[in-house]
Motif scaffolding. Sequence first.
Motif, PDB file in Angstrom:
ATOM      1  N   UNK A  93     133.961  72.015  37.052  1.00  0.00           N
ATOM      2  CA  UNK A  93     134.582  72.500  38.285  1.00  0.00           C
ATOM      3  C   UNK A  93     133.495  72.835  39.302  1.00  0.00           C
ATOM      4  N   UNK A  94     133.690  72.400  40.528  1.00  0.00           N
ATOM      5  CA  UNK A  94     132.702  72.637  41.572  1.00  0.00           C
ATOM      6  C   UNK A  94     132.763  74.087  42.047  1.00  0.00           C
ATOM      7  N   UNK A  95     131.630  74.732  42.012  1.00  0.00           N
ATOM      8  CA  UNK A  95     131.530  76.130  42.448  1.00  0.00           C
ATOM      9  C   UNK A  95     131.429  76.171  43.975  1.00  0.00           C
ATOM     10  N   UNK A  96     132.357  76.856  44.650  1.00  0.00           N
ATOM     11  CA  UNK A  96     132.300  76.921  46.118  1.00  0.00           C
ATOM     12  C   UNK A  96     130.985  77.493  46.644  1.00  0.00           C
ATOM     13  N   UNK A  97     130.363  78.408  45.878  1.00  0.00           N
ATOM     14  CA  UNK A  97     129.093  78.986  46.309  1.00  0.00           C
ATOM     15  C   UNK A  97     128.004  77.919  46.338  1.00  0.00           C
ATOM     16  N   UNK A  98     128.003  77.038  45.333  1.00  0.00           N
ATOM     17  CA  UNK A  98     127.027  75.943  45.341  1.00  0.00           C
ATOM     18  C   UNK A  98     127.265  75.026  46.535  1.00  0.00           C
ATOM     19  N   UNK A  99     128.550  74.742  46.786  1.00  0.00           N
ATOM     20  CA  UNK A  99     128.889  73.838  47.888  1.00  0.00           C
ATOM     21  C   UNK A  99     128.470  74.432  49.234  1.00  0.00           C
TER      22      UNK A  99
ATOM     23  N   UNK B 204     114.531  80.908  46.096  1.00  0.00           N
ATOM     24  CA  UNK B 204     114.734  80.538  44.691  1.00  0.00           C
ATOM     25  C   UNK B 204     116.215  80.464  44.346  1.00  0.00           C
ATOM     26  N   UNK B 205     117.034  81.355  44.949  1.00  0.00           N
ATOM     27  CA  UNK B 205     118.480  81.313  44.708  1.00  0.00           C
ATOM     28  C   UNK B 205     119.084  80.047  45.301  1.00  0.00           C
ATOM     29  N   UNK B 206     118.622  79.676  46.499  1.00  0.00           N
ATOM     30  CA  UNK B 206     119.098  78.440  47.123  1.00  0.00           C
ATOM     31  C   UNK B 206     118.752  77.247  46.237  1.00  0.00           C
ATOM     32  N   UNK B 207     117.511  77.201  45.765  1.00  0.00           N
ATOM     33  CA  UNK B 207     117.079  76.102  44.899  1.00  0.00           C
ATOM     34  C   UNK B 207     117.901  76.050  43.616  1.00  0.00           C
TER      35      UNK B 207
ATOM     36  N   UNK C  83     121.866  73.483  40.106  1.00  0.00           N
ATOM     37  CA  UNK C  83     123.064  73.521  39.265  1.00  0.00           C
ATOM     38  C   UNK C  83     124.131  72.551  39.767  1.00  0.00           C
ATOM     39  N   UNK C  84     124.236  72.398  41.086  1.00  0.00           N
ATOM     40  CA  UNK C  84     125.198  71.440  41.628  1.00  0.00           C
ATOM     41  C   UNK C  84     124.796  70.016  41.254  1.00  0.00           C
ATOM     42  N   UNK C  85     123.511  69.687  41.422  1.00  0.00           N
ATOM     43  CA  UNK C  85     123.038  68.352  41.053  1.00  0.00           C
ATOM     44  C   UNK C  85     123.222  68.096  39.561  1.00  0.00           C
ATOM     45  N   UNK C  86     122.972  69.125  38.760  1.00  0.00           N
ATOM     46  CA  UNK C  86     123.141  68.991  37.310  1.00  0.00           C
ATOM     47  C   UNK C  86     124.607  68.759  36.963  1.00  0.00           C
ATOM     48  N   UNK C  87     125.498  69.490  37.631  1.00  0.00           N
ATOM     49  CA  UNK C  87     126.933  69.344  37.381  1.00  0.00           C
ATOM     50  C   UNK C  87     127.415  67.943  37.749  1.00  0.00           C
ATOM     51  N   UNK C  88     126.923  67.421  38.877  1.00  0.00           N
ATOM     52  CA  UNK C  88     127.346  66.099  39.350  1.00  0.00           C
ATOM     53  C   UNK C  88     126.616  64.964  38.649  1.00  0.00           C
TER      54      UNK C  88
END
Length: 286
Positions: A1-7, A31-34, A39-44
Amino acid sequence: MLNPLWLKTFVTVARCRSFSEAGRHLVLTQSSVSEHIRRLEQHLGRRLFVRDTHSVALTADGEAMLAHAGVILQSIAKAETQFRSSKLKGRVRLGSSDDVALGPLPTVLAAFRDAHPDVELEITIGMTGRLYELLDAGAIDLLIGKRRLGDRRGVPLFTGRLEWLARTGTLVDPGEPLPLILVAEPSVTRAVVLDALAQAGVPWQIVCTSSSHAGCVAAARAGLGVTVRAEYLAARGLAPPVNRASLPALPDVEFIALAARRLSRPAATLLQLLHESDLRGAWVGE
């Protein structure tokens, strides 16, 4: 599931083209942005950015994901507005440069109106330089326009390249001063163009001044001279001069949203919607 915070982090990095700048806008550490992007790239299972020590650019997968992320975040914002926000009332005084108003701004305003029908919108269309003056004088709450040279205020919405335009088939005479059609002062576009010509050592002559970009387009169609317009704004009957390579390249300009220091709740809500909307879509001129 895509996390809105990551998006949200992903969209902000894509707009700012900088992890550190995105962190400042989101009030997050770099570092939080990275970590959100990782995590988004890993999820996708896809790489979304190509980055080095100097630049950040979207990959082809990143460009595709940006379109999906914008739709998802707008849907979330609409749901939150409908079910969690109390009814908004009041007035928002919005200033927009006329080139932005020719783009997808009406779509954003329609979405705001649908969500908040009791809020009155007062819209002022004018040159960006004049809108800065109105904002500083307290006459408007928000402005959307080009970033003024030397000014770092405002949140970037998108970047657009300026291009030379004239009546189709125009051949510029390099032995004569460049006949210019420009908007009147105060104008960010005018300042950028004259600065580029001065740096390139190209002589010029103002042959027509207009209070709007639409007036400049009309004068250029009449064959009076050469004008400048953001490349995403099409204009029938105009094209770059045949020998445009003889003219200096024009820089990109940043389009921003800038708000007064104190905002009413309706104005802050519209500002948030502007930040979350994709104002870089396909724009069509008159």
